[in-house]
Design a protein around this motif. Structure first.
Motif, PDB file in Angstrom:
ATOM      1  N   MET A   1      23.833   8.780  -4.571  1.00 15.98           N
ATOM      2  CA  MET A   1      22.991   9.309  -3.523  1.00 15.98           C
ATOM      3  C   MET A   1      21.578   8.768  -3.739  1.00 15.98           C
ATOM      4  SD  MET A   1      22.132  13.264  -3.025  1.00 15.98           S
ATOM      5  CE  MET A   1      21.754  13.926  -1.472  1.00 15.98           C
ATOM      6  N   LEU A   2      21.009   8.196  -2.702  1.00 13.14           N
ATOM      7  CA  LEU A   2      19.663   7.642  -2.800  1.00 13.14           C
ATOM      8  C   LEU A   2      18.742   8.384  -1.860  1.00 13.14           C
ATOM      9  CD1 LEU A   2      20.354   3.815  -2.751  1.00 13.14           C
ATOM     10  CD2 LEU A   2      19.783   5.212  -4.708  1.00 13.14           C
ATOM     11  N   ILE A   3      17.525   8.560  -2.260  1.00 16.69           N
ATOM     12  CA  ILE A   3      16.507   9.120  -1.388  1.00 16.69           C
ATOM     13  C   ILE A   3      15.330   8.161  -1.415  1.00 16.69           C
ATOM     14  CG2 ILE A   3      15.453  10.557  -3.171  1.00 16.69           C
ATOM     15  CD1 ILE A   3      14.934  12.643  -0.968  1.00 16.69           C
ATOM     16  N   ARG A   4      14.788   7.874  -0.277  1.00 18.88           N
ATOM     17  CA  ARG A   4      13.665   6.950  -0.193  1.00 18.88           C
ATOM     18  C   ARG A   4      12.442   7.695   0.311  1.00 18.88           C
ATOM     19  NH1 ARG A   4      15.165   1.302  -0.327  1.00 18.88           N
ATOM     20  NH2 ARG A   4      17.375   1.216  -0.605  1.00 18.88           N
ATOM     21  N   THR A   5      11.344   7.452  -0.317  1.00 23.48           N
ATOM     22  CA  THR A   5      10.088   8.086   0.052  1.00 23.48           C
ATOM     23  C   THR A   5       9.143   6.994   0.542  1.00 23.48           C
ATOM     24  OG1 THR A   5      10.407   9.691  -1.702  1.00 23.48           O
ATOM     25  CG2 THR A   5       8.199   9.531  -0.776  1.00 23.48           C
ATOM     26  N   ALA A   6       8.517   7.202   1.658  1.00 21.27           N
ATOM     27  CA  ALA A   6       7.618   6.195   2.222  1.00 21.27           C
ATOM     28  C   ALA A   6       6.483   5.894   1.252  1.00 21.27           C
ATOM     29  CB  ALA A   6       7.057   6.676   3.547  1.00 21.27           C
ATOM     30  N   LEU A   7       6.183   4.613   1.151  1.00 15.34           N
ATOM     31  CA  LEU A   7       5.082   4.174   0.292  1.00 15.34           C
ATOM     32  C   LEU A   7       4.015   3.566   1.174  1.00 15.34           C
ATOM     33  CD1 LEU A   7       3.873   3.220  -2.499  1.00 15.34           C
ATOM     34  CD2 LEU A   7       5.141   1.128  -2.118  1.00 15.34           C
ATOM     35  N   ALA A   8       2.839   4.066   1.086  1.00 18.81           N
ATOM     36  CA  ALA A   8       1.713   3.495   1.814  1.00 18.81           C
ATOM     37  C   ALA A   8       0.512   3.585   0.895  1.00 18.81           C
ATOM     38  CB  ALA A   8       1.465   4.232   3.111  1.00 18.81           C
ATOM     39  N   THR A   9       0.430   2.699  -0.029  1.00 16.10           N
ATOM     40  CA  THR A   9      -0.668   2.766  -0.987  1.00 16.10           C
ATOM     41  C   THR A   9      -1.980   2.410  -0.310  1.00 16.10           C
ATOM     42  OG1 THR A   9      -0.278   0.481  -1.653  1.00 16.10           O
ATOM     43  CG2 THR A   9       0.773   2.196  -2.966  1.00 16.10           C
ATOM     44  N   ASP A  54       9.017   1.289   0.474  1.00 16.84           N
ATOM     45  CA  ASP A  54       9.757   2.422  -0.065  1.00 16.84           C
ATOM     46  C   ASP A  54       9.558   2.572  -1.568  1.00 16.84           C
ATOM     47  OD1 ASP A  54      11.142   2.993   2.381  1.00 16.84           O
ATOM     48  OD2 ASP A  54      12.444   1.290   1.978  1.00 16.84           O
ATOM     49  N   ILE A  55       9.644   3.816  -2.012  1.00 18.08           N
ATOM     50  CA  ILE A  55       9.812   4.122  -3.423  1.00 18.08           C
ATOM     51  C   ILE A  55      11.178   4.788  -3.493  1.00 18.08           C
ATOM     52  CG2 ILE A  55       9.041   5.474  -5.387  1.00 18.08           C
ATOM     53  CD1 ILE A  55       6.222   5.318  -4.333  1.00 18.08           C
TER      54      ILE A  55
END
Length: 119
Positions: A1-9, A54-55
């Motif tokens: 199971m993967l979860i991706r969190t938006a990355l906007a540095t 993504d992270i």
């Protein structure tokens, strides 16, 4: 199971010593950046980018703990954009790697991050 969190540095800055910079390089203001991600005195920003991607974390069984799970950091995958929105590279890892469109790379230890200041 993967979860991706938006990355906007807010900014991923590559740093070079002043002696290696040409005098015609643009000067980037760091006034709006949190102190944790400002380039230290004695150095100069060589490239300023914004990362969008993504992270990734993966749910994995805990080692030696049957039936227990934890979220494990897999890594980032981001496009690096210049001030005009043009892609100039990518950021991925581990280890933390910044790669230019020409294929040149810098692998380093990421010392700090800042939250997305645009939103």
């Amino acid at each position: 199971m993967l979860i991706r969190t938006a990355l906007a540095t807010a900014a991923v800055s590559l740093v070079a010593a002043c002696g290696s910079m040409t005098p015609m390089m643009p000067t980037y203001s760091q006034a709006g950046l949190p102190a944790t991600v400002q380039v230290p005195a004695g150095n100069r920003v060589a490239l300023e980018t914004v990362g969008m991607g993504d992270i990734t974390y993966q749910c994995s069984a805990k080692k030696d703990m049957a039936g227990q799970f934890e979220w494990v950091f897999v890594g980032p995958d981001a496009k690096l954009m210049d001030r005009s929105g043009k892609q100039v590279g990518k950021y991925y890892g581990p280890p933390a790697t910044w790669e230019a469109m020409d294929g040149s790379k810098l692998t380093a230890t990421q010392l700090a991050v800042a939250p997305n200041m645009a939103g």
